[in-house]
Design a protein around this motif. Structure first.
Motif, PDB file in Angstrom:
ATOM      1  N   ARG A   1     -37.130 -45.995  -6.858  1.00  0.00           N
ATOM      2  CA  ARG A   1     -38.366 -46.753  -6.721  1.00  0.00           C
ATOM      3  C   ARG A   1     -39.225 -46.180  -5.602  1.00  0.00           C
TER       4      ARG A   1
ATOM      5  N   SER B   1     -42.796 -53.636 -13.675  1.00  0.00           N
ATOM      6  CA  SER B   1     -41.753 -52.653 -13.385  1.00  0.00           C
ATOM      7  C   SER B   1     -40.391 -53.322 -13.248  1.00  0.00           C
TER       8      SER B   1
ATOM      9  N   LEU C   1     -43.704 -53.403  -5.623  1.00  0.00           N
ATOM     10  CA  LEU C   1     -43.114 -53.266  -6.952  1.00  0.00           C
ATOM     11  C   LEU C   1     -43.730 -54.337  -7.836  1.00  0.00           C
TER      12      LEU C   1
ATOM     13  N   VAL D   1     -34.205 -54.551  -7.948  1.00  0.00           N
ATOM     14  CA  VAL D   1     -35.611 -54.829  -8.263  1.00  0.00           C
ATOM     15  C   VAL D   1     -35.975 -56.288  -7.986  1.00  0.00           C
TER      16      VAL D   1
ATOM     17  N   ILE E   1     -35.998 -46.564 -13.033  1.00  0.00           N
ATOM     18  CA  ILE E   1     -35.012 -47.266 -12.218  1.00  0.00           C
ATOM     19  C   ILE E   1     -33.788 -47.615 -13.054  1.00  0.00           C
TER      20      ILE E   1
END
Length: 254
Positions: free
Chosen positions: A216, A16, A12, A159, A237
């Motif tokens: 994700r 993002s 990730l 995240v 997301i």
């Protein structure tokens, strides 16, 4: 290395993670202002999603325009939400978006390569937009603000935990339970300050973190190098939390 292992190792990006954090916080911050402002927030995020979705699609013909039209139609339903937060027109907006996606494929002049992949890509974008499109309807209901912030904690925990874990030697799958625990704790803290049932907000925070992880994983099936696509992944997301917020406000107001 197997295909499944390659998918699991897809990192990730910081872009993002930042987009997901900003998007989730934006929707939560707009919630006290009501469904109109949340709907405008969904529209802005939806257009950002459309801008970067092109790099996530197997073909490039009309994808950006189709997703943008879907974002406008779905956000318009939320902006026009009634006082009870009933998504009367959302199904029609989704159906119209899919019809437009099919019509665009019929107008293609490039040989129509991978039509199924293109339609599937558009359908996935519409599903993400529909999740976010439920946020304005949630904002029209009692307890919308604490629910929105609980969902935000879950999304941000997902995240940021993933971003931290992938920089260590730990197994990446540790990010999922840790994020869900953090999301649940956030829900309990918010419940303590609002008088709502702690066990319900605990579940809301955990589900928001879990769904953010699932979105994700679905989107990051390959290395994404385009910056707009990184932003689109983060926005997707953030939008995913809308369906959790909608279900939670229905549950809390039964």
């Amino acid at each position: 290395m197997s295909t499944e292992e390659a998918v699991a190792e897809t990192p990730l990006s910081a872009v993002s993670a930042a987009a997901a954090t900003v998007g989730a916080v934006l929707l939560a911050a707009l919630t006290p202002a009501g469904p109109v402002w949340v709907g405008i927030g969904v529209l802005v995020l939806g257009l950002l999603l459309a801008l970067g979705w092109l790099a996530l699609s197997p073909t490039r013909w009309g994808i950006r325009q189709v997703v943008a039209i879907g974002a406008v139609l779905i956000a318009a339903c939320g902006i026009g939400s009634d006082a009870g937060g009933h998504p009367h027109w959302l199904a029609l907006a989704l159906a119209g978006s899919l019809v437009i996606a099919f019509l665009v494929q019929l107008l293609r002049t490039d040989g129509r390569a991978d039509v199924v992949g293109s339609l599937a890509s558009c359908a996935l974008a519409f599903a993400v937009l529909a999740c976010g499109g439920l946020a304005p309807f949630a904002a029209a209901r009692p307890h919308a603000v604490p629910v929105a912030w609980t969902v935000t904690i879950g999304v941000v925990a997902s995240v940021l935990t993933r971003l931290a874990v992938q920089r260590t030697s730990l197994d990446l799958e540790w990010a999922v339970p840790v994020a869900m625990v953090v999301g649940g704790i956030g829900g309990v803290i918010i419940a303590g300050g609002t008088g709502l049932a702690w066990n319900r907000l605990l579940l809301v925070g955990m589900l928001a973190a879990g769904l953010a992880h699932a979105v994700r994983r679905v989107l990051l099936t390959a290395a994404v190098r385009d910056r707009a696509a990184h932003v689109a992944v983060g926005v997707a997301i953030a939008l995913s939390g809308g369906v959790i917020a909608y279900a939670a406000t229905w549950w809390l107001n039964r």
